[in-house]
Design a protein around this motif. Structure first.
Motif, short mmCIF file in Angstrom:
data_model
loop_
_atom_site.label_atom_id
_atom_site.label_comp_id
_atom_site.label_asym_id
_atom_site.label_seq_id
_atom_site.Cartn_x
_atom_site.Cartn_y
_atom_site.Cartn_z
N LEU A 34 0.75 -1.21 -0.13
CA LEU A 34 -0.08 -0.11 0.07
C LEU A 34 0.82 1.12 -0.03
CD1 LEU A 34 -2.73 1.17 0.17
CD2 LEU A 34 -2.71 1.19 2.71
N ILE A 35 0.57 2.00 -1.14
CA ILE A 35 1.37 3.36 -1.21
C ILE A 35 0.60 4.71 -0.74
CG2 ILE A 35 2.67 4.92 -2.66
CD1 ILE A 35 3.20 2.43 -4.52
N ILE A 36 1.07 5.11 0.41
CA ILE A 36 0.32 6.15 0.99
C ILE A 36 1.20 7.49 0.77
CG2 ILE A 36 -0.67 7.36 2.98
CD1 ILE A 36 -0.43 4.41 4.19
N PRO A 37 0.55 8.50 -0.20
CA PRO A 37 1.20 9.77 -0.40
C PRO A 37 1.83 10.47 1.05
CG PRO A 37 -0.76 9.65 -1.32
CD PRO A 37 -0.85 8.61 -0.50
N LYS A 71 -1.94 3.51 -40.47
CA LYS A 71 -2.17 3.67 -38.92
C LYS A 71 -3.45 3.53 -38.59
CE LYS A 71 2.00 6.79 -39.11
NZ LYS A 71 2.89 5.94 -38.08
N LEU A 72 -3.61 2.82 -37.39
CA LEU A 72 -5.02 3.00 -36.85
C LEU A 72 -4.94 3.48 -35.34
CD1 LEU A 72 -6.07 -0.50 -38.25
CD2 LEU A 72 -7.11 1.75 -39.01
N PRO A 73 -6.17 3.64 -34.76
CA PRO A 73 -6.15 4.40 -33.55
C PRO A 73 -6.01 3.32 -32.50
CG PRO A 73 -8.15 4.91 -34.71
CD PRO A 73 -7.44 4.03 -35.62
N LEU A 74 -5.30 3.74 -31.39
CA LEU A 74 -5.04 2.73 -30.43
C LEU A 74 -4.98 3.29 -29.19
CD1 LEU A 74 -2.09 -0.03 -29.98
CD2 LEU A 74 -2.28 1.68 -28.28
N ALA A 75 -5.44 2.90 -28.07
CA ALA A 75 -5.75 3.36 -26.88
C ALA A 75 -4.69 3.34 -25.56
CB ALA A 75 -7.21 3.13 -26.15
N LEU A 76 -4.36 4.33 -25.10
CA LEU A 76 -3.43 4.19 -24.05
C LEU A 76 -4.05 4.62 -22.82
CD1 LEU A 76 -0.09 5.87 -25.49
CD2 LEU A 76 -0.72 3.23 -25.36
N ASP A 77 -4.09 3.72 -21.53
CA ASP A 77 -4.46 4.38 -20.26
C ASP A 77 -3.40 5.24 -19.63
OD1 ASP A 77 -6.69 2.83 -20.48
OD2 ASP A 77 -5.81 1.04 -19.50
N TRP A 78 -3.76 6.17 -18.80
CA TRP A 78 -2.84 6.89 -18.23
C TRP A 78 -3.14 7.23 -16.65
CZ3 TRP A 78 -4.47 11.48 -16.20
CH2 TRP A 78 -5.49 12.14 -16.88
N SER A 79 -2.25 7.65 -15.91
CA SER A 79 -2.30 7.42 -14.65
C SER A 79 -1.34 8.71 -13.98
CB SER A 79 -2.31 6.20 -13.69
OG SER A 79 -0.98 5.85 -13.88
N VAL A 80 -1.60 8.94 -12.71
CA VAL A 80 -0.95 9.97 -12.06
C VAL A 80 0.02 9.47 -10.80
CG1 VAL A 80 -1.07 11.88 -10.70
CG2 VAL A 80 -2.54 11.83 -12.43
N SER A 81 1.36 9.54 -10.75
CA SER A 81 2.15 9.24 -9.67
C SER A 81 1.61 9.63 -8.38
CB SER A 81 3.55 9.58 -9.95
OG SER A 81 4.35 9.38 -8.82
N ASP A 113 -7.36 3.98 -7.50
CA ASP A 113 -6.08 3.38 -7.33
C ASP A 113 -5.92 2.27 -8.27
OD1 ASP A 113 -4.82 4.88 -4.96
OD2 ASP A 113 -6.63 3.71 -4.02
N LEU A 114 -4.71 2.12 -9.09
CA LEU A 114 -4.72 1.27 -10.11
C LEU A 114 -4.50 -0.20 -9.28
CD1 LEU A 114 -2.37 2.71 -12.97
CD2 LEU A 114 -4.84 2.75 -12.69
N GLU A 115 -4.75 -1.25 -9.82
CA GLU A 115 -4.60 -2.51 -9.20
C GLU A 115 -3.25 -2.68 -8.69
OE1 GLU A 115 -6.49 -5.61 -11.22
OE2 GLU A 115 -8.61 -4.71 -10.94
N ASP A 116 -2.17 -2.42 -9.55
CA ASP A 116 -0.71 -2.92 -9.35
C ASP A 116 -0.25 -1.80 -8.60
OD1 ASP A 116 -0.59 -0.65 -10.95
OD2 ASP A 116 0.40 -1.72 -12.68
N GLY A 117 -0.73 -0.82 -8.24
CA GLY A 117 -0.17 0.30 -7.07
C GLY A 117 0.61 1.20 -7.68
N TYR A 130 -2.56 6.29 -9.95
CA TYR A 130 -3.99 6.56 -9.52
C TYR A 130 -4.73 7.46 -10.78
CZ TYR A 130 -3.07 11.27 -7.65
OH TYR A 130 -2.54 12.49 -7.20
N TYR A 131 -5.84 7.54 -10.70
CA TYR A 131 -6.58 8.51 -11.45
C TYR A 131 -7.75 9.22 -10.82
CZ TYR A 131 -9.66 4.69 -12.88
OH TYR A 131 -10.60 3.81 -12.77
N CYS A 132 -8.21 10.51 -11.14
CA CYS A 132 -9.28 10.92 -10.41
C CYS A 132 -10.44 10.87 -11.35
CB CYS A 132 -9.02 12.46 -10.39
SG CYS A 132 -7.25 12.88 -9.59
#
Length: 431
Positions: free
Chosen positions: A16-19, A234-244, A258-262, A265-267
């Protein structure tokens, strides 16, 4: 998340990562500095992304607005950006189609048989909302990749067909001529390779190429013509993003996911709000009352918007909960009510058919033909009955007059007959 392998047994240890107090507050950036450009060409660049450092959360979200081709193209790393979403933390980029093509004589045409994608930085991953796809006959393809936890995966597809007439156009890939499989893991790096069996020896006259690619779900529809010639490079491809976790990026009325792998996170805005959850005041209240599909009230006028929600209510003279799935609102404005009494009624109906008038001019009805005999005029018994009747009549007028005033205040009526009758009654008793 730490992954340990012990004699074939894989153990996953989640930390568990706590800010910490050292986490960088994003407040200054969340104000969205004046002068920040929020467009590159026809693509919106919402915060936490930005074209310059002072307009983005950090360097992970910097977008380069390239003009080398003569028109503005947003790039993240070397990837062309089609769109950016903050509601669902994704960006759509363009990814190369891998090809393996041959001439009629069987010589390989110089094409890009491999397409490699590397995520821009550790806060991006190849989304599971993509599909690995292959088009062709006598065709096969490999996808090799690393998951975000550095574990490798390997996928393969193949398709064969003897004639173009067996291939069918449709919204999704189907054999023969095309096949696909979903991406089920978040990937960090990926390579797609296109190959052909026997250099398309048996199908060159209608299919001389293998096409392999990863494409965003619902961004590709198959046509039989693609087996002969697939025009897209070329074709569209989706990338997920998150915040440290080093950054406190969520604004008011938003939640942290929170992302499952810790790894980050995203808002997202809370229920009842919408907008950019990374700005201080980016999550704005949704007025559910302005859209029938967003509320369950029986009528718009019964809907009351609240911060982050709404309620259904009924006006003062209505009864119910105001909801479509409930009792709704029923008008409770009474008519001239019957004063239920075994002797008289203020309303003429069977069996109250014999009419009398009080000294104050109030009409009432009785059911007994012996009323005059039992309640003789001038008797105390008659006086008590008519006094009780008069009070009931006055209560009815007063109650209905109040409701009429309420209805006139709401603009539902202009006439006030009960108030007029009450005024007449007051005038008669004053003399």
């Amino acid at each position: 998340m730490v992954v340990l392998r012990l004699h074939g047994l894989m153990l996953r240890l989640t930390t568990l990562i706590i800010p910490s107090a050292a986490a960088v507050l994003a407040t200054d950036h969340q104000l969205d500095s004046p002068g920040c450009l929020r467009h590159c060409g026809d693509v919106d660049i919402p915060y936490p992304f930005g074209i310059t450092g002072n307009c983005s959360l950090n360097d992970n979200f910097l977008i380069h607005c390239d003009n080398s081709s003569g028109h503005l193209v947003p790039l993240i790393g070397n990837l062309t950006v089609r769109s950016i979403s903050v509601e669902q933390p994704q960006i759509s980029i363009l990814f190369d189609v891998a090809k393996d093509c041959y001439t009629n004589s069987g010589e390989q045409i110089v094409t890009k048989t491999k397409s490699t994608l590397k995520a821009p930085n550790s806060m991006f991953s190849i989304s599971t909302k993509n599909v690995f796809t292959i088009i062709g006959c006598e065709s096969y393809s490999y996808l090799t990749a690393y998951e975000t936890n550095n574990e490798s995966i390997y996928l393969s597809l193949s398709t064969t067909c003897r004639s173009i007439y067996g291939v069918h156009t449709g919204p999704a890939c189907s054999l023969p001529g095309c096949t696909s499989t979903e991406i089920t893991d978040r990937l960090q790096n990926m390579t797609v390779e296109a190959y052909s069996y026997n250099r398309h020896n048996n199908t060159r006259y209608f299919n001389n190429c293998t096409y392999a690619f990863v494409v965003e779900q619902n961004q590709f529809s198959f046509s039989r013509d693609y087996v002969t010639n697939f025009p897209q490079e070329k074709l569209p491809l989706a990338l997920d993003w998150s915040v440290s976790y080093d950054y406190d990026a969520c604004g008011r009325y938003s939640r942290i996911h929170d992302l499952e792998d810790g790894s980050g996170y995203y808002c997202q805005c809370m229920k009842g709000f919408q907008g950019n959850s990374y700005l201080n005041d980016g999550c704005q209240d949704i007025n559910e009352c302005e859209n029938l599909s967003l509320n369950n009230c029986s009528e718009i006028r019964h809907c009351v918007n609240k911060q982050g929600s709404y309620t259904c209510s009924c006006p003062f003279w209505f009864k119910g909960d105001g909801r479509k799935d409930g009792t709704g609102c029923k008008d409770q404005l009474p008519g001239f009510k019957i004063a239920i009494d075994p002797i008289y009624s203020l309303f003429r109906s069977y069996p109250y058919e014999y009419k009398f008038i009080t000294e104050k001019g109030i009409n009432y009805n009785v059911k007994s033909t012996k009323f005059e005999q039992d309640y003789s005029p001038g008797s105390r018994k008659r006086h008590v009955l008519e006094h009780k009747l008069q009070n009931q009549y006055l209560d009815i007028l007063t109650q209905n007059c109040r409701l009429e005033i309420q209805r006139r205040h709401w603009g539902l009526t202009r006439e006030t007959p009960y108030c007029d009758m009450l005024q007449q009654f007051d005038n008669s008793t004053a003399h």
